[in-house]
Design a protein around this motif. Structure first.
Motif, mmCIF file in Angstrom:
data_model
loop_
_atom_site.group_PDB
_atom_site.id
_atom_site.type_symbol
_atom_site.label_atom_id
_atom_site.label_comp_id
_atom_site.label_asym_id
_atom_site.label_seq_id
_atom_site.Cartn_x
_atom_site.Cartn_y
_atom_site.Cartn_z
ATOM 1 N N GLY A 154 0.796 -1.221 0.000
ATOM 2 C CA GLY A 154 0.000 0.000 0.000
ATOM 3 C C GLY A 154 0.827 1.269 0.000
ATOM 4 O O GLY A 154 0.354 2.304 0.457
ATOM 5 N N VAL A 155 2.037 1.203 -0.510
ATOM 6 C CA VAL A 155 2.883 2.393 -0.568
ATOM 7 C C VAL A 155 2.801 3.015 -1.951
ATOM 8 O O VAL A 155 2.628 2.325 -2.952
ATOM 9 N N GLY A 156 2.930 4.331 -1.995
ATOM 10 C CA GLY A 156 2.933 5.035 -3.265
ATOM 11 C C GLY A 156 4.328 5.068 -3.870
ATOM 12 O O GLY A 156 5.331 4.887 -3.172
ATOM 13 N N GLN A 157 4.393 5.325 -5.156
ATOM 14 C CA GLN A 157 5.664 5.341 -5.874
ATOM 15 C C GLN A 157 6.637 6.371 -5.304
ATOM 16 O O GLN A 157 7.840 6.156 -5.298
ATOM 17 N N GLN A 158 6.135 7.484 -4.818
ATOM 18 C CA GLN A 158 7.016 8.539 -4.322
ATOM 19 C C GLN A 158 7.374 8.390 -2.842
ATOM 20 O O GLN A 158 8.117 9.198 -2.296
ATOM 21 N N GLN A 208 3.679 -3.005 -4.630
ATOM 22 C CA GLN A 208 2.807 -1.990 -5.196
ATOM 23 C C GLN A 208 1.982 -2.599 -6.324
ATOM 24 O O GLN A 208 2.473 -3.460 -7.049
ATOM 25 N N ARG A 209 0.768 -2.122 -6.467
ATOM 26 C CA ARG A 209 -0.073 -2.528 -7.596
ATOM 27 C C ARG A 209 0.190 -1.561 -8.747
ATOM 28 O O ARG A 209 0.312 -0.370 -8.547
ATOM 29 N N PHE A 210 0.231 -2.103 -9.952
ATOM 30 C CA PHE A 210 0.406 -1.268 -11.131
ATOM 31 C C PHE A 210 -0.665 -1.615 -12.150
ATOM 32 O O PHE A 210 -1.254 -2.698 -12.115
ATOM 33 N N GLY A 211 -0.923 -0.678 -13.052
ATOM 34 C CA GLY A 211 -2.000 -0.852 -14.007
ATOM 35 C C GLY A 211 -1.656 -1.735 -15.192
ATOM 36 O O GLY A 211 -2.476 -2.508 -15.666
ATOM 37 N N ALA A 237 2.026 -3.277 -17.759
ATOM 38 C CA ALA A 237 3.478 -3.514 -17.812
ATOM 39 C C ALA A 237 4.254 -2.216 -18.027
ATOM 40 O O ALA A 237 5.337 -2.031 -17.449
ATOM 41 N N ASP A 238 3.722 -1.301 -18.834
ATOM 42 C CA ASP A 238 4.413 -0.032 -19.066
ATOM 43 C C ASP A 238 4.562 0.770 -17.778
ATOM 44 O O ASP A 238 5.618 1.356 -17.516
ATOM 45 N N GLN A 239 3.526 0.788 -16.968
ATOM 46 C CA GLN A 239 3.603 1.501 -15.690
ATOM 47 C C GLN A 239 4.623 0.831 -14.773
ATOM 48 O O GLN A 239 5.410 1.507 -14.114
ATOM 49 N N ALA A 240 4.640 -0.483 -14.728
ATOM 50 C CA ALA A 240 5.602 -1.204 -13.887
ATOM 51 C C ALA A 240 7.028 -0.874 -14.306
ATOM 52 O O ALA A 240 7.901 -0.646 -13.454
ATOM 53 N N ILE A 241 7.278 -0.823 -15.593
ATOM 54 C CA ILE A 241 8.622 -0.492 -16.085
ATOM 55 C C ILE A 241 8.977 0.953 -15.755
ATOM 56 O O ILE A 241 10.095 1.240 -15.317
ATOM 57 N N ALA A 251 9.818 1.047 -12.099
ATOM 58 C CA ALA A 251 11.103 0.394 -11.834
ATOM 59 C C ALA A 251 12.263 1.308 -12.210
ATOM 60 O O ALA A 251 13.307 1.311 -11.545
ATOM 61 N N ASN A 252 12.074 2.104 -13.262
ATOM 62 C CA ASN A 252 13.125 3.023 -13.706
ATOM 63 C C ASN A 252 13.064 4.376 -13.009
ATOM 64 O O ASN A 252 13.930 5.219 -13.218
ATOM 65 N N ASP A 253 12.073 4.587 -12.157
ATOM 66 C CA ASP A 253 11.870 5.860 -11.482
ATOM 67 C C ASP A 253 12.377 5.851 -10.048
ATOM 68 O O ASP A 253 11.742 6.370 -9.148
ATOM 69 N N VAL A 254 13.483 5.236 -9.830
ATOM 70 C CA VAL A 254 14.120 5.257 -8.514
ATOM 71 C C VAL A 254 15.589 5.599 -8.699
ATOM 72 O O VAL A 254 16.196 5.231 -9.697
ATOM 73 N N PRO A 255 16.135 6.367 -7.751
ATOM 74 C CA PRO A 255 17.564 6.757 -7.900
ATOM 75 C C PRO A 255 18.498 5.567 -7.934
ATOM 76 O O PRO A 255 18.253 4.537 -7.398
#
Length: 98
Positions: A62-66, A82-85, A87-91, A94-98
């Motif tokens: 239940g955590v948000g991406q940010q 996390q739940r994602f909508g 495959a594109d959102q999951a990718i 995955a690429n949106d973390v430092p």
């Protein structure tokens, strides 16, 4: 996660996971869990009660991406779910973390 045996690996061959490196690191991991507002700890999230700097293997949902716990490396036995909508959102995530 609940089936993992935590303890002193020098005392038993049945240990899957030992303690984190220091009291400061243990407190850091617990701090991430405390600051994960809106999230729920599915399992784990505390010490196993043994002497040493143990953190139970933990699943947080239940955590948000940010959320800090997603965006920063915890360096402890913690995984977020996390739940994602699609495959594109999951990718993207995955690429949106430092």
């Amino acid at each position: 996660m609940e089936s993992l045996n935590t303890g002193d690996p020098a005392r038993s061959d049945d240990v899957d996971m030992g303690p984190v490196i220091s009291k400061a690191q243990q407190e850091r991991v617990f701090g991430f869990l405390e600051r994960a507002s809106g999230a729920s700890v599915v399992t784990g999230g505390s010490s196993n009660g043994s002497p040493g700097f143990f953190v139970e293997p933990t699943i947080v949902a239940g955590v948000g991406q940010q959320a800090e716990i997603v965006q920063s490396e915890v360096f402890g036995p913690v995984v977020t779910v996390q739940r994602f909508g699609d495959a594109d959102q999951a990718i993207r995530w995955a690429n949106d973390v430092p």
